[in-house]
Structures are given as C-alpha cells and as structure tokens.
Design a protein around this motif. Structure first.
Motif, PDB file in Angstrom:
ATOM      1  N   GLU A 118       1.081  -1.280  -0.108  1.00 46.74           N
ATOM      2  CA  GLU A 118       0.232  -0.091   0.343  1.00 46.74           C
ATOM      3  C   GLU A 118       0.828   1.748  -0.449  1.00 46.74           C
ATOM      4  OE1 GLU A 118      -2.691   3.030   2.628  1.00 46.74           O
ATOM      5  OE2 GLU A 118      -2.155   0.413   3.753  1.00 46.74           O
ATOM      6  N   GLN A 119       1.711   1.225   0.993  1.00 43.07           N
ATOM      7  CA  GLN A 119       2.979   2.612   0.923  1.00 43.07           C
ATOM      8  C   GLN A 119       3.782   2.414  -0.718  1.00 43.07           C
ATOM      9  OE1 GLN A 119       5.087   1.023   4.391  1.00 43.07           O
ATOM     10  NE2 GLN A 119       3.907   3.122   6.094  1.00 43.07           N
ATOM     11  N   ARG A 120       3.963   1.660  -0.986  1.00 43.88           N
ATOM     12  CA  ARG A 120       4.701   1.364  -2.111  1.00 43.88           C
ATOM     13  C   ARG A 120       4.323   2.203  -3.420  1.00 43.88           C
ATOM     14  NH1 ARG A 120       6.553  -3.678  -1.073  1.00 43.88           N
ATOM     15  NH2 ARG A 120       5.530  -4.342  -2.187  1.00 43.88           N
ATOM     16  N   GLU A 121       2.655   1.514  -3.548  1.00 43.28           N
ATOM     17  CA  GLU A 121       1.750   2.257  -4.356  1.00 43.28           C
ATOM     18  C   GLU A 121       1.106   3.341  -4.161  1.00 43.28           C
ATOM     19  OE1 GLU A 121      -3.036   1.954  -5.685  1.00 43.28           O
ATOM     20  OE2 GLU A 121      -1.766  -0.332  -4.719  1.00 43.28           O
ATOM     21  N   ASN A 122       0.861   3.864  -2.899  1.00 41.81           N
ATOM     22  CA  ASN A 122       0.933   5.386  -3.111  1.00 41.81           C
ATOM     23  C   ASN A 122       1.727   6.288  -3.427  1.00 41.81           C
ATOM     24  OD1 ASN A 122      -1.315   5.253  -1.532  1.00 41.81           O
ATOM     25  ND2 ASN A 122      -1.599   4.846   0.586  1.00 41.81           N
ATOM     26  N   ALA A 123       3.155   5.919  -2.594  1.00 42.66           N
ATOM     27  CA  ALA A 123       4.530   6.423  -2.994  1.00 42.66           C
ATOM     28  C   ALA A 123       4.508   7.078  -4.601  1.00 42.66           C
ATOM     29  CB  ALA A 123       5.414   6.124  -2.268  1.00 42.66           C
ATOM     30  N   ALA A 124       4.322   5.460  -5.331  1.00 42.97           N
ATOM     31  CA  ALA A 124       3.708   6.003  -7.027  1.00 42.97           C
ATOM     32  C   ALA A 124       2.640   6.825  -7.575  1.00 42.97           C
ATOM     33  CB  ALA A 124       3.709   4.299  -7.438  1.00 42.97           C
ATOM     34  N   THR A 125       1.700   6.953  -6.968  1.00 40.19           N
ATOM     35  CA  THR A 125       0.939   7.655  -6.958  1.00 40.19           C
ATOM     36  C   THR A 125       1.046   9.069  -7.264  1.00 40.19           C
ATOM     37  OG1 THR A 125      -0.900   6.001  -6.610  1.00 40.19           O
ATOM     38  CG2 THR A 125      -1.576   8.452  -6.528  1.00 40.19           C
ATOM     39  N   ILE A 126       1.775   9.063  -5.949  1.00 39.52           N
ATOM     40  CA  ILE A 126       2.143  10.643  -6.151  1.00 39.52           C
ATOM     41  C   ILE A 126       3.488  11.234  -6.342  1.00 39.52           C
ATOM     42  CG2 ILE A 126       3.399  12.641  -4.275  1.00 39.52           C
ATOM     43  CD1 ILE A 126       2.476  10.336  -1.772  1.00 39.52           C
ATOM     44  N   ILE A 127       4.028   9.947  -7.237  1.00 38.22           N
ATOM     45  CA  ILE A 127       5.367  10.541  -8.344  1.00 38.22           C
ATOM     46  C   ILE A 127       4.612  10.696  -9.127  1.00 38.22           C
ATOM     47  CG2 ILE A 127       7.132   8.846  -9.989  1.00 38.22           C
ATOM     48  CD1 ILE A 127       7.527   8.010  -6.908  1.00 38.22           C
ATOM     49  N   ARG A 128       3.393   9.697 -10.258  1.00 41.87           N
ATOM     50  CA  ARG A 128       2.865   9.673 -10.937  1.00 41.87           C
ATOM     51  C   ARG A 128       2.113  10.952 -11.337  1.00 41.87           C
ATOM     52  NH1 ARG A 128       0.310   5.309 -11.035  1.00 41.87           N
ATOM     53  NH2 ARG A 128      -2.122   6.699 -10.102  1.00 41.87           N
ATOM     54  N   ALA A 129       1.355  11.381 -10.638  1.00 49.84           N
ATOM     55  CA  ALA A 129       1.052  12.860 -10.455  1.00 49.84           C
ATOM     56  C   ALA A 129       2.249  13.636 -10.382  1.00 49.84           C
ATOM     57  CB  ALA A 129       0.377  12.810  -8.927  1.00 49.84           C
ATOM     58  N   GLY A 130       3.068  13.732  -9.772  1.00 47.18           N
ATOM     59  CA  GLY A 130       3.955  14.887 -10.347  1.00 47.18           C
ATOM     60  C   GLY A 130       4.870  15.266 -11.868  1.00 47.18           C
ATOM     61  N   GLN A 131       4.941  13.630 -11.684  1.00 47.29           N
ATOM     62  CA  GLN A 131       5.477  13.519 -13.699  1.00 47.29           C
ATOM     63  C   GLN A 131       4.630  13.401 -14.592  1.00 47.29           C
ATOM     64  OE1 GLN A 131       6.073   8.634 -13.648  1.00 47.29           O
ATOM     65  NE2 GLN A 131       8.140   9.429 -12.963  1.00 47.29           N
ATOM     66  N   ASP A 132       2.842  14.022 -14.447  1.00 50.82           N
ATOM     67  CA  ASP A 132       2.313  14.323 -15.269  1.00 50.82           C
ATOM     68  C   ASP A 132       2.007  15.593 -15.577  1.00 50.82           C
ATOM     69  OD1 ASP A 132       1.336  11.247 -15.725  1.00 50.82           O
ATOM     70  OD2 ASP A 132      -0.531  11.721 -13.859  1.00 50.82           O
ATOM     71  N   LEU A 133       2.337  16.697 -14.398  1.00 50.04           N
ATOM     72  CA  LEU A 133       2.225  18.148 -14.166  1.00 50.04           C
ATOM     73  C   LEU A 133       3.594  18.246 -15.167  1.00 50.04           C
ATOM     74  CD1 LEU A 133       0.453  18.242 -10.495  1.00 50.04           C
ATOM     75  CD2 LEU A 133      -0.034  18.909 -12.691  1.00 50.04           C
ATOM     76  N   GLY A 134       4.856  17.653 -15.011  1.00 49.43           N
ATOM     77  CA  GLY A 134       5.867  17.522 -15.398  1.00 49.43           C
ATOM     78  C   GLY A 134       7.351  18.419 -14.644  1.00 49.43           C
ATOM     79  N   LEU A 135       6.927  17.961 -12.819  1.00 53.34           N
ATOM     80  CA  LEU A 135       7.752  17.886 -12.561  1.00 53.34           C
ATOM     81  C   LEU A 135       9.153  17.540 -12.257  1.00 53.34           C
ATOM     82  CD1 LEU A 135       4.847  19.588  -9.356  1.00 53.34           C
ATOM     83  CD2 LEU A 135       6.188  20.675 -11.578  1.00 53.34           C
ATOM     84  N   SER A 136       9.519  17.947 -11.483  1.00 54.82           N
ATOM     85  CA  SER A 136      10.768  17.595 -11.443  1.00 54.82           C
ATOM     86  C   SER A 136      10.997  15.992 -10.417  1.00 54.82           C
ATOM     87  CB  SER A 136      11.925  18.351 -10.889  1.00 54.82           C
ATOM     88  OG  SER A 136      12.188  18.990  -9.600  1.00 54.82           O
TER      89      SER A 136
END
Length: 184
Positions: free
Chosen positions: A46-64
């Motif tokens: 669950e924690q890894r999935e939540n981290a991956a979701t946070i990362i994906r949201a940042g990538q979708d916004l074009g963030l570093s």
C-alpha cells in the motif's frame, strides 16, 4: 617498597576503570534501540503504491524528480504513506491556531480548505493538490535553493519547519526505486 605497592594499586585502579568504561560502552551498544537507516525501511505494498501515485501525479504535471521526492517526503512525514481517514484531532486532540479541531485526512493530512473529503482521500488528487500548492507557495527558482523540508513546511504549514527532514533519505530511496527494495 612503598612506590611498588602504589604502582600496583594504580595499575589495578586503571584496569578497573578500563573495565568499567568498556562495560558501560557494551551496555549502551547492546541496549540502544536499533533502527535500520530510513532509506532501508521495508515498505508495504500500500505504501509503495501510494508513493508511486504521488510520483505519477508529479510526472503528469511535468515536475522534477526533486519535486516528486519532496512530495513523497511530505506524505511520509504526514501519514507514513498511508491514506488515513483521520488526523491529529482524532488521535491527539490537536487544534488549529484558531482553536478549532483539525480536519486532516489522507496521505498529506490535508484539512477542509484543501478540498472535499473525496478529493483529499484520493491519493492522485491529493498529490496533485499538494503539487499545485507547492508551486504557488514556493516558485521554482526559490524552491531549488531551499532545503526540501522548508519547501514542504511552507506548502503544508506544519508547526515545525524541520519536521520532514528525517524523511528525505527514505523519500530519495523510494523515488529512485519505487519497488521499495532500495538495495537493503
């Protein structure tokens, strides 16, 4: 003869002091709590999935990657990467500066002013709200020069500016390897 006896006593005392010091060190080493380095923590699925979701949201916004790591660090500091449907009010009776009960929920422990309950409980939406607030509160030139914990603090308005700092190494490791193995 007297100096010989005094010399032996000094030697014995020095030996006893050495034994005592070694004993104290041994007790401290044996009974000190042992935690693995934060970057070597074992994360649940669950924690890894939540981290991956946070990362994906940042990538979708074009963030570093650094911005993504700041967001993961913040969620670690707020909820240990768990999507909590309760916050500090329920667990500790924490109140806002105006005296009202906190309404913190979700990965980022966002209060009512961040959005609806549904939005704050949706990991992708909560991460997106965090990123948008971070971009508004700490523009990029300044964000790049600030300590990550201060960026998170300014975004979240935590009572302690350094609250997130201990989570930075673990966030770096998890963003670099979302599987959570981190080479540990």
């Amino acid at each position: 003869m007297r100096s010989s006896a005094a010399s032996r006593i000094q030697t014995v005392l020095a030996g006893l002091v050495t034994i005592a010091v070694v004993g104290v060190i041994a007790v401290v080493v044996l009974f000190s709590p042992r935690e693995s380095a934060p970057e070597c923590r074992t994360w649940t699925a669950e924690q890894r999935e939540n981290a991956a979701t946070i990362i994906r949201a940042g990538q979708d916004l074009g963030l570093s990657e650094r911005d993504q790591t700041i967001a993961v660090m913040t969620a670690m500091g707020e909820s240990s990467l768990r999507n909590l449907d309760y916050g500090d009010w329920e667990t500790s009776g924490v109140r806002n500066p105006d005296g009202s009960p906190t309404t913190s929920i979700g990965l980022f422990q966002q209060q009512d002013e961040w959005g609806t309950r549904e939005a704050r409980m949706d990991p992708y939406t909560a991460a997106t709200m965090f990123y948008r607030a971070m971009l508004a509160e700490v523009p990029e030139p300044e964000r790049l020069s600030m300590e990550p914990t201060l960026v998170a603090h300014r975004t979240q308005i935590n009572a302690q500016p350094d609250h997130y700092a201990p989570f930075w190494p673990a966030a770096e490791a998890l963003v670099a390897d979302p599987s959570g193995s981190g080479g540990c």
